[in-house]
Design a protein around this motif. Sequence first.
Motif, PDB file in Angstrom:
ATOM      1  N   ASN A   1      -7.019   7.149  -1.474  1.00 43.88           N
ATOM      2  CA  ASN A   1      -7.082   5.683  -1.518  1.00 43.88           C
ATOM      3  C   ASN A   1      -6.115   5.138  -2.564  1.00 43.88           C
ATOM      4  O   ASN A   1      -6.471   4.293  -3.380  1.00 43.88           O
ATOM      5  CB  ASN A   1      -8.516   5.215  -1.829  1.00 43.88           C
ATOM      6  CG  ASN A   1      -9.437   5.465  -0.674  1.00 43.88           C
ATOM      7  OD1 ASN A   1      -9.384   4.769   0.324  1.00 43.88           O
ATOM      8  ND2 ASN A   1     -10.261   6.488  -0.788  1.00 43.88           N
ATOM      9  N   SER A   2      -4.888   5.625  -2.527  1.00 40.85           N
ATOM     10  CA  SER A   2      -3.905   5.203  -3.516  1.00 40.85           C
ATOM     11  C   SER A   2      -2.859   4.268  -2.906  1.00 40.85           C
ATOM     12  O   SER A   2      -1.686   4.314  -3.247  1.00 40.85           O
ATOM     13  CB  SER A   2      -3.232   6.416  -4.150  1.00 40.85           C
ATOM     14  OG  SER A   2      -2.602   7.187  -3.155  1.00 40.85           O
ATOM     15  N   ALA A   3      -3.313   3.414  -2.000  1.00 40.84           N
ATOM     16  CA  ALA A   3      -2.447   2.397  -1.402  1.00 40.84           C
ATOM     17  C   ALA A   3      -3.308   1.178  -1.114  1.00 40.84           C
ATOM     18  O   ALA A   3      -4.528   1.291  -0.936  1.00 40.84           O
ATOM     19  CB  ALA A   3      -1.799   2.908  -0.122  1.00 40.84           C
ATOM     20  N   ARG A   4      -2.668   0.031  -1.116  1.00 39.98           N
ATOM     21  CA  ARG A   4      -3.353  -1.214  -0.746  1.00 39.98           C
ATOM     22  C   ARG A   4      -2.314  -2.188  -0.240  1.00 39.98           C
ATOM     23  O   ARG A   4      -1.130  -2.005  -0.469  1.00 39.98           O
ATOM     24  CB  ARG A   4      -4.156  -1.769  -1.913  1.00 39.98           C
ATOM     25  CG  ARG A   4      -3.309  -2.221  -3.084  1.00 39.98           C
ATOM     26  CD  ARG A   4      -4.123  -2.735  -4.237  1.00 39.98           C
ATOM     27  NE  ARG A   4      -4.787  -3.968  -3.891  1.00 39.98           N
ATOM     28  CZ  ARG A   4      -5.851  -4.428  -4.510  1.00 39.98           C
ATOM     29  NH1 ARG A   4      -6.364  -3.768  -5.508  1.00 39.98           N
ATOM     30  NH2 ARG A   4      -6.396  -5.557  -4.159  1.00 39.98           N
ATOM     31  N   PRO A   5      -2.731  -3.260   0.427  1.00 40.92           N
ATOM     32  CA  PRO A   5      -1.763  -4.207   0.977  1.00 40.92           C
ATOM     33  C   PRO A   5      -1.049  -5.003  -0.122  1.00 40.92           C
ATOM     34  O   PRO A   5      -1.651  -5.353  -1.140  1.00 40.92           O
ATOM     35  CB  PRO A   5      -2.615  -5.150   1.821  1.00 40.92           C
ATOM     36  CG  PRO A   5      -3.929  -4.479   1.991  1.00 40.92           C
ATOM     37  CD  PRO A   5      -4.097  -3.550   0.839  1.00 40.92           C
ATOM     38  N   CYS A   6       0.219  -5.276   0.110  1.00 41.66           N
ATOM     39  CA  CYS A   6       0.985  -6.166  -0.767  1.00 41.66           C
ATOM     40  C   CYS A   6       0.266  -7.510  -0.782  1.00 41.66           C
ATOM     41  O   CYS A   6      -0.183  -7.998   0.258  1.00 41.66           O
ATOM     42  CB  CYS A   6       2.403  -6.330  -0.230  1.00 41.66           C
ATOM     43  SG  CYS A   6       3.377  -7.645  -1.011  1.00 41.66           S
ATOM     44  N   GLU A   7       0.155  -8.102  -1.949  1.00 45.06           N
ATOM     45  CA  GLU A   7      -0.544  -9.384  -2.103  1.00 45.06           C
ATOM     46  C   GLU A   7       0.084 -10.482  -1.237  1.00 45.06           C
ATOM     47  O   GLU A   7      -0.608 -11.373  -0.772  1.00 45.06           O
ATOM     48  CB  GLU A   7      -0.499  -9.805  -3.574  1.00 45.06           C
ATOM     49  CG  GLU A   7      -1.369 -10.957  -3.928  1.00 45.06           C
ATOM     50  CD  GLU A   7      -2.834 -10.588  -4.095  1.00 45.06           C
ATOM     51  OE1 GLU A   7      -3.656 -11.511  -4.018  1.00 45.06           O
ATOM     52  OE2 GLU A   7      -3.161  -9.406  -4.283  1.00 45.06           O
TER      53      GLU A   7
ATOM     54  N   LYS B   1       1.306  -8.217   2.918  1.00 45.75           N
ATOM     55  CA  LYS B   1       0.253  -7.335   3.440  1.00 45.75           C
ATOM     56  C   LYS B   1       0.738  -5.963   3.903  1.00 45.75           C
ATOM     57  O   LYS B   1      -0.012  -5.209   4.503  1.00 45.75           O
ATOM     58  CB  LYS B   1      -0.562  -8.002   4.567  1.00 45.75           C
ATOM     59  CG  LYS B   1      -1.135  -9.358   4.194  1.00 45.75           C
ATOM     60  CD  LYS B   1      -2.017  -9.296   2.976  1.00 45.75           C
ATOM     61  CE  LYS B   1      -2.587 -10.658   2.637  1.00 45.75           C
ATOM     62  NZ  LYS B   1      -2.936 -10.797   1.247  1.00 45.75           N
TER      63      LYS B   1
ATOM     64  N   SER C   1       1.459  -2.102   3.452  1.00 44.03           N
ATOM     65  CA  SER C   1       0.791  -1.096   2.625  1.00 44.03           C
ATOM     66  C   SER C   1       1.718  -0.632   1.498  1.00 44.03           C
ATOM     67  O   SER C   1       2.883  -0.302   1.733  1.00 44.03           O
ATOM     68  CB  SER C   1       0.385   0.106   3.479  1.00 44.03           C
ATOM     69  OG  SER C   1      -0.310   1.040   2.700  1.00 44.03           O
TER      70      SER C   1
ATOM     71  N   CYS D   1       4.896  -5.417  -2.917  1.00 38.03           N
ATOM     72  CA  CYS D   1       5.865  -4.417  -2.482  1.00 38.03           C
ATOM     73  C   CYS D   1       7.184  -4.688  -3.205  1.00 38.03           C
ATOM     74  O   CYS D   1       7.357  -5.726  -3.844  1.00 38.03           O
ATOM     75  CB  CYS D   1       6.042  -4.465  -0.959  1.00 38.03           C
ATOM     76  SG  CYS D   1       6.815  -5.989  -0.339  1.00 38.03           S
TER      77      CYS D   1
END
Length: 145
Positions: free
Chosen positions: A73-79, A82, A84, A113
Amino acid sequence: MAKDKKDKTEKSQIVAFKVDDDLANFLDKLPNKSEFIRRAILAQFNMTCPLCTGSGVVPAGLHNHFEHVIEHNSARPCEKCKTSVAFPLSPNGVVPADKARIEQFLNGGPLYCTKCYPAVPPCDDCGWHVMMEKVAEHFKKVHSH
């Protein structure tokens, strides 16, 4: 100028505490141990690790359980867009061009990103890049202390 005077008046009290020899040697090697101690104390007020509860150590069972969770779980959407965005657990080894962007996220700020980060303006007070529509939320969260 006014800010410098304000900082000096806020730091007019001296606080002393005892530490072991190893910690004293570590602190003596720092370029500004007072600033380091102030930041460490303020950081403790802001956020305690939910796994170690501030101790810096977790039991083996928690480590074994959450190591896999963190690893996957070391990724998330760009604020902003969106897309990854993968993030490291520390800024060590991050290429210089991405260091400020990653440090912002690791310190509790929004994650962008590489394309969106330079397009989002920085906050005049702290330098974090914050989308215009989130500036009010940012000030409440970061600058209201």
